[in-house]
Scaffold this active site. Structure first.
Site, PDB file in Angstrom:
ATOM      1  N   ASP A 410       0.852  -1.199   0.000  1.00 56.40           N
ATOM      2  CA  ASP A 410       0.000   0.000   0.000  1.00 56.40           C
ATOM      3  C   ASP A 410       0.886   1.248   0.000  1.00 56.40           C
ATOM      4  O   ASP A 410       2.100   1.165   0.180  1.00 56.40           O
ATOM      5  CB  ASP A 410      -0.883  -0.040   1.256  1.00 56.40           C
ATOM      6  CG  ASP A 410      -1.972   1.029   1.251  1.00 56.40           C
ATOM      7  OD1 ASP A 410      -2.344   1.506   0.166  1.00 56.40           O
ATOM      8  OD2 ASP A 410      -2.459   1.381   2.351  1.00 56.40           O
ATOM      9  N   GLU A 413       2.728   5.090  -3.936  1.00 54.51           N
ATOM     10  CA  GLU A 413       2.754   6.055  -5.065  1.00 54.51           C
ATOM     11  C   GLU A 413       4.073   6.810  -5.124  1.00 54.51           C
ATOM     12  O   GLU A 413       4.429   7.223  -6.234  1.00 54.51           O
ATOM     13  CB  GLU A 413       1.577   7.022  -4.927  1.00 54.51           C
ATOM     14  CG  GLU A 413       0.232   6.342  -5.123  1.00 54.51           C
ATOM     15  CD  GLU A 413      -0.153   5.370  -4.008  1.00 54.51           C
ATOM     16  OE1 GLU A 413       0.202   5.646  -2.854  1.00 54.51           O
ATOM     17  OE2 GLU A 413      -0.774   4.347  -4.293  1.00 54.51           O
ATOM     18  N   ASP A 496      -8.981   3.422  -2.746  1.00 58.43           N
ATOM     19  CA  ASP A 496     -10.004   3.855  -1.802  1.00 58.43           C
ATOM     20  C   ASP A 496     -11.289   4.331  -2.464  1.00 58.43           C
ATOM     21  O   ASP A 496     -11.523   5.538  -2.590  1.00 58.43           O
ATOM     22  CB  ASP A 496      -9.422   4.959  -0.915  1.00 58.43           C
ATOM     23  CG  ASP A 496      -8.265   4.415  -0.086  1.00 58.43           C
ATOM     24  OD1 ASP A 496      -8.103   3.185  -0.019  1.00 58.43           O
ATOM     25  OD2 ASP A 496      -7.529   5.231   0.487  1.00 58.43           O
TER      26      ASP A 496
HETATM   27  O1  MIG Z   1      -3.942   6.239   4.150  1.00 54.71           O
HETATM   28  O2  MIG Z   1      -3.779   1.028   5.655  1.00 54.71           O
HETATM   29  O3  MIG Z   1      -5.950   2.028   0.169  1.00 54.71           O
HETATM   30  O4  MIG Z   1      -6.935  -0.100   1.662  1.00 54.71           O
HETATM   31  O5  MIG Z   1      -7.005   0.196   4.459  1.00 54.71           O
HETATM   32  C1  MIG Z   1      -4.737   5.085   4.118  1.00 54.71           C
HETATM   33  C2  MIG Z   1      -4.932   1.791   5.723  1.00 54.71           C
HETATM   34  C3  MIG Z   1      -3.886   3.872   4.073  1.00 54.71           C
HETATM   35  C4  MIG Z   1      -5.029   2.992   2.156  1.00 54.71           C
HETATM   36  C5  MIG Z   1      -5.470   1.746   1.464  1.00 54.71           C
HETATM   37  C6  MIG Z   1      -6.522   1.077   2.292  1.00 54.71           C
HETATM   38  C7  MIG Z   1      -5.981   0.781   3.665  1.00 54.71           C
HETATM   39  C8  MIG Z   1      -5.520   2.062   4.325  1.00 54.71           C
HETATM   40  N1  MIG Z   1      -4.523   2.720   3.499  1.00 54.71           N
END
Ligand code: MIG
Length: 780
Positions: A410, A413, A496
């Site tokens: 996650d 980017e 998201d």
């Molecule tokens: O800033 O880890 O897209 O699936 O639950 C949010 C917390 C960070 C973004 C991900 C989401 C995840 C969440 N993350």
């Protein structure tokens, strides 16, 4: 003005439509020659290099000056790049005012005076530049003419509809949490699109991980402009006769998905976050007690100790190994989230090692860059270096070494709250700065040029972790960010979304666009991530997501639970039914993953892929094909209990009742809750199995083959152990199934093992014949 709004209403002033900033060169052609397997054209404002990758793939590079150095690519496979057929370029420069280059099925004509050009291909659409290639200080741009009736497909994970014409998109991986209809860019950058005029198609791939922009007839309805902020404009033109052929060729160029483990195709339950361990176990038991199939539970960031990557919170998860083992006994795999940001903490091993060994992204002055993510002030691993990826891969020991089976990447980017902030509207700034250094194994480049590859490099390291720590096992890596080629390393989910009906509807074209861009293993958070679903939305979403390649329910911190039983007994029964349908179809779905892994075609396919001659299929994106044989028509609005379904030409069968329906028309289908309209194509063979608590509990040696009369058809049933790498050594079984018309005008169904190297394969399938009349069925 808030930049997001600015983009949405199309007022940003730095788009290519504003030509003031461009040098408009006279650009005469100065010289042309063949050097080995490439043609070099020297123009007054730069140089072009043309080469063939395969008969139907022409590479066209433009740079400000010669020479063309080897250009590292994360997207294009080294094997593809080096397999170019030689001796196929022919240059005709006898007439100085007009240059002709023949390259297999392509022919380029260039006007000597201004370097405008046209590329024609034997079976594809031609590409005609609307002027010379333009240069600005930071970018290069090529404009081409668009025909009146052309559609544009692809460009990966983007908002909008299937046909992207009329919009403009940017490639710049961004943690953009609100996918309003105009939101752009999002997390992924796949600069590949297909132009299609109803008959002929042409694929265009821009090989770049820098910022790029695609104006698809937005500024000028008759023009498409590609602008790249890279040091070259590196394009691949792909022709193949059909849209499907182009996607396959693109996949040969950039790679296919490796076969995933079967468990990863089961249902996954996630939320931000399940903790402590006892709650995770309770959740798992609830699935079993309620008899709802589920294969995986996702652990979000709160399993970590203060969000320190590769640690466990000891109070919440005192015994991760024991937990994973107990879950495994219940038939569950654990997927754990991994974020790239490493907490700046003088007592934390990852941070200490990372600083000591120079593993973090640096400013040009050599100091480590610190941004802000969940752990607070953090450093970002420089994944562009092999040694950093190796270090990162080994660090997965704390997860994979304790029984975690999947890695969820996650924030890659990479997101940076110190620049824009979680709550700020200006999400385009919420990634690390562009002037860091991407060290690239010794030939450093500005981070701006590799920005879009950060997620790919991280996913690559995660995949490598499996090779090191779980050899022989099929990896499962899920990522949010990626660039072209990401399909080789990870499945992709769309980030998201919200629990909005609009996002349920948006997920279909978004996933279809990804499939058209070489990413077959895709899905959206079922039920919606942010905001609150109600039972009806949840059920409709589960019905749909169960028939998409990646199937996982997830919900954000602070939102209500989104487990199958969270919306009362009626919704629970319907969700169970949807999940069971998924499990019973797994032999078919798995076979489509196999097909994707060898042909590169999407698993979730827009109708235009299989029916490109059908004008009605050109823009349809509220229904789709799952594999070539099943047509899925999800319900996308509350209260609807029927919907319009377009059935392409041919005979279709209602999957539940077996009723035959003539296609080439729209029908009004009954669509009660729990009854997503689903049709099988005449001539299809669909293998199914009995649903069970998890894929591990399914008896895949007992398959039912459902054959549909009404058209001749051939299907290859693929079977293997679903978990090891044995298939790479040929340990699988393929059964050829045929539906054919007999002399008496009836239908026959026959099957035959083409190869039989997997002991667990089904030996005597049950047969269900649908439609008819059938004459015979049997093994040949
Ligand atoms: O800033 O880890 O897209 O699936 O639950 C949010 C917390 C960070 C973004 C991900 C989401 C995840 C969440 N993350």
């Amino acid at each position: 003005m808030n930049p997001i709004a600015e983009k949405e209403i199309g007022m940003s002033d730095d788009w290519v439509s504003n030509e003031q900033s461009w040098n408009l060169p006279a650009a005469p052609l100065l010289d042309s020659r063949i050097e080995e397997d490439r043609a070099i054209l020297e123009l007054s404002h730069g140089a072009l290099e043309l080469s063939l990758i395969e008969r139907g793939i022409l590479r066209l590079r433009f740079a400000r000056s010669l020479p063309f150095a080897a250009r590292p690519s994360r997207a294009v496979l080294a094997s593809a790049a080096s397999s170019a057929p030689s001796g196929m370029l022919e240059l005709d420069s006898a007439d100085p005012s007009r240059l002709i280059l023949r390259a297999a099925s392509f022919q380029l004509d260039m006007r000597g005076a201004d370097c405008t050009f046209q590329v024609r291909s034997r079976d594809g659409l031609s590409l005609e530049s609307a002027g010379p290639i333009l240069l600005s200080r930071d970018s290069m741009a090529l404009s081409i003419w668009l025909g009146a009736g052309e559609s544009i497909y692809g460009l990966g994970e983007k908002t909008g509809f299937l046909d992207r014409r009329g919009r403009r998109y940017e490639m710049w991986n961004t943690d953009n949490p609100v996918h309003t209809p105009g939101a752009d860019p999002l997390y992924q950058s796949i600069p590949f699109f297909i132009r299609f005029d109803g008959e002929r198609a042409l694929g265009v791939f821009l090989d770049s991980t820098a910022r790029s922009r695609f104006d698809l007839g937005f500024s000028d309805p008759g023009r498409l402009t590609i602008e790249s902020f890279d040091d070259e404009l590196d394009l691949y033109l792909i022709e193949a006769g059909t849209i499907a052929g182009i996607i396959s060729a693109y996949a040969r160029l950039t790679g296919m998905i490796p076969l995933p483990p079967l468990w990863a195709l089961g249902f996954g339950q996630s939320r931000w976050s399940y903790y402590p361990a006892s709650r995770v176990l309770e959740l798992a038991r609830a699935f079993r007690e309620r008899d709802i199939p589920c294969d995986s539970i996702y652990l979000d960031i709160d399993y970590m100790d203060g969000y320190r990557v590769f640690t466990w919170d000891r109070a919440r998860f005192p015994d991760p190994q024991g937990l994973c083992a107990s879950l495994r006994d219940l038939g569950f795999r654990v997927v754990a989230i991994v974020d790239p940001g490493v907490k700046s903490d003088a007592r934390y091993g990852m941070y200490i090692e990372g600083c000591r060994d120079g593993r973090f992204c640096k400013h040009p002055d050599g100091s480590v860059y610190h941004g802000k993510v969940w752990p607070g002030i953090s450093a970002y691993p420089d994944f562009s270096r092999a040694s950093t990826r190796e270090w990162w891969a080994r660090s997965h020991e704390s997860l994979l070494g304790r029984g975690v089976s999947g890695i969820w990447c996650d924030m890659n980017e990479p997101s940076d709250f110190s620049r824009g902030g979680e709550a700020s509207a200006d999400r385009s700034l919420a990634t690390v700065p562009d002037d860091l250094v991407s060290s690239e194994d010794g030939s450093p480049r500005p981070f701006a040029l590799t920005h879009n590859a950060y997620g790919l490099d991280m996913s690559r390291a995660a995949r490598r972790a499996f090779e090191l720590l779980r050899p022989g096992e099929r990896p499962f890596v899920l990522t949010r960010s990626g660039s072209a080629g990401i399909q080789r390393y990870a499945a992709v989910w769309t980030g998201d979304n919200h629990s909005w009906w609009e996002h349920l509807a948006q997920s279909v074209p978004m996933l279809l666009g990804m499939g058209l861009s070489g990413l077959p293993f895709v899905g959206a958070d079922a039920g919606g991530f942010q905001g609150e679903a109600d039972g009806e939305l949840y059920v409709r979403w589960m019905e749909l997501a169960a028939l998409t390649p990646f199937f996982r329910a997830h919900s954000a911190l602070g939102t209500r639970d989104k487990e199958p039983w969270s919306f009362g007994p009626e919704a629970e029964a319907l969700a169970r039914k949807a999940i069971r349908l998924r499990y019973s179809l797994l032999p078919y779905i798995y076979g489509e993953f196999r097909r994707a892994s060898v042909e590169g075609l999407p698993i979730m396919r827009p109708l235009v892929l299989d029916c490109q001659d059908d004008p009605r299929a050109r823009s349809l994106c509220d229904e789709y094909l799952l594999g070539p044989s099943l047509l899925v028509a999800p319900v996308l609005r509350p209260g609807d209990r029927e919907r319009l379904v377009y059935l392409p030409k041919g005979t279709w069968y209602d999957f539940r009742s077996g009723e035959a329906l003539e296609g080439g028309r729209s029908i009004i289908a009954a669509a009660p809750l729990g009854g997503i309209p689903l049709y099988a194509k005449a001539g299809a063979v669909i293998p199914t199995a009995e649903s069970a608590a998890s894929t591990a509990a399914m008896d895949l040696a007992r398959l039912t083959l459902r054959a549909y009369a009404g058209a001749e058809g051939r299907y290859e049933l693929y079977e293997d152990d679903g978990s090891s790498l044995g298939y790479e050594r040929g340990e699988y079984s393929i059964t050829e199934c045929r539906v054919s018309k007999t002399e008496s005008g009836r239908w026959s169904f026959a099957w035959e093992k083409l190869c039989d190297h997997w002991r667990g394969a089904c030996r005597s399938p049950m047969i269900e014949l649908v439609g008819g009349p059938w004459e015979e069925a049997g093994e040949r």
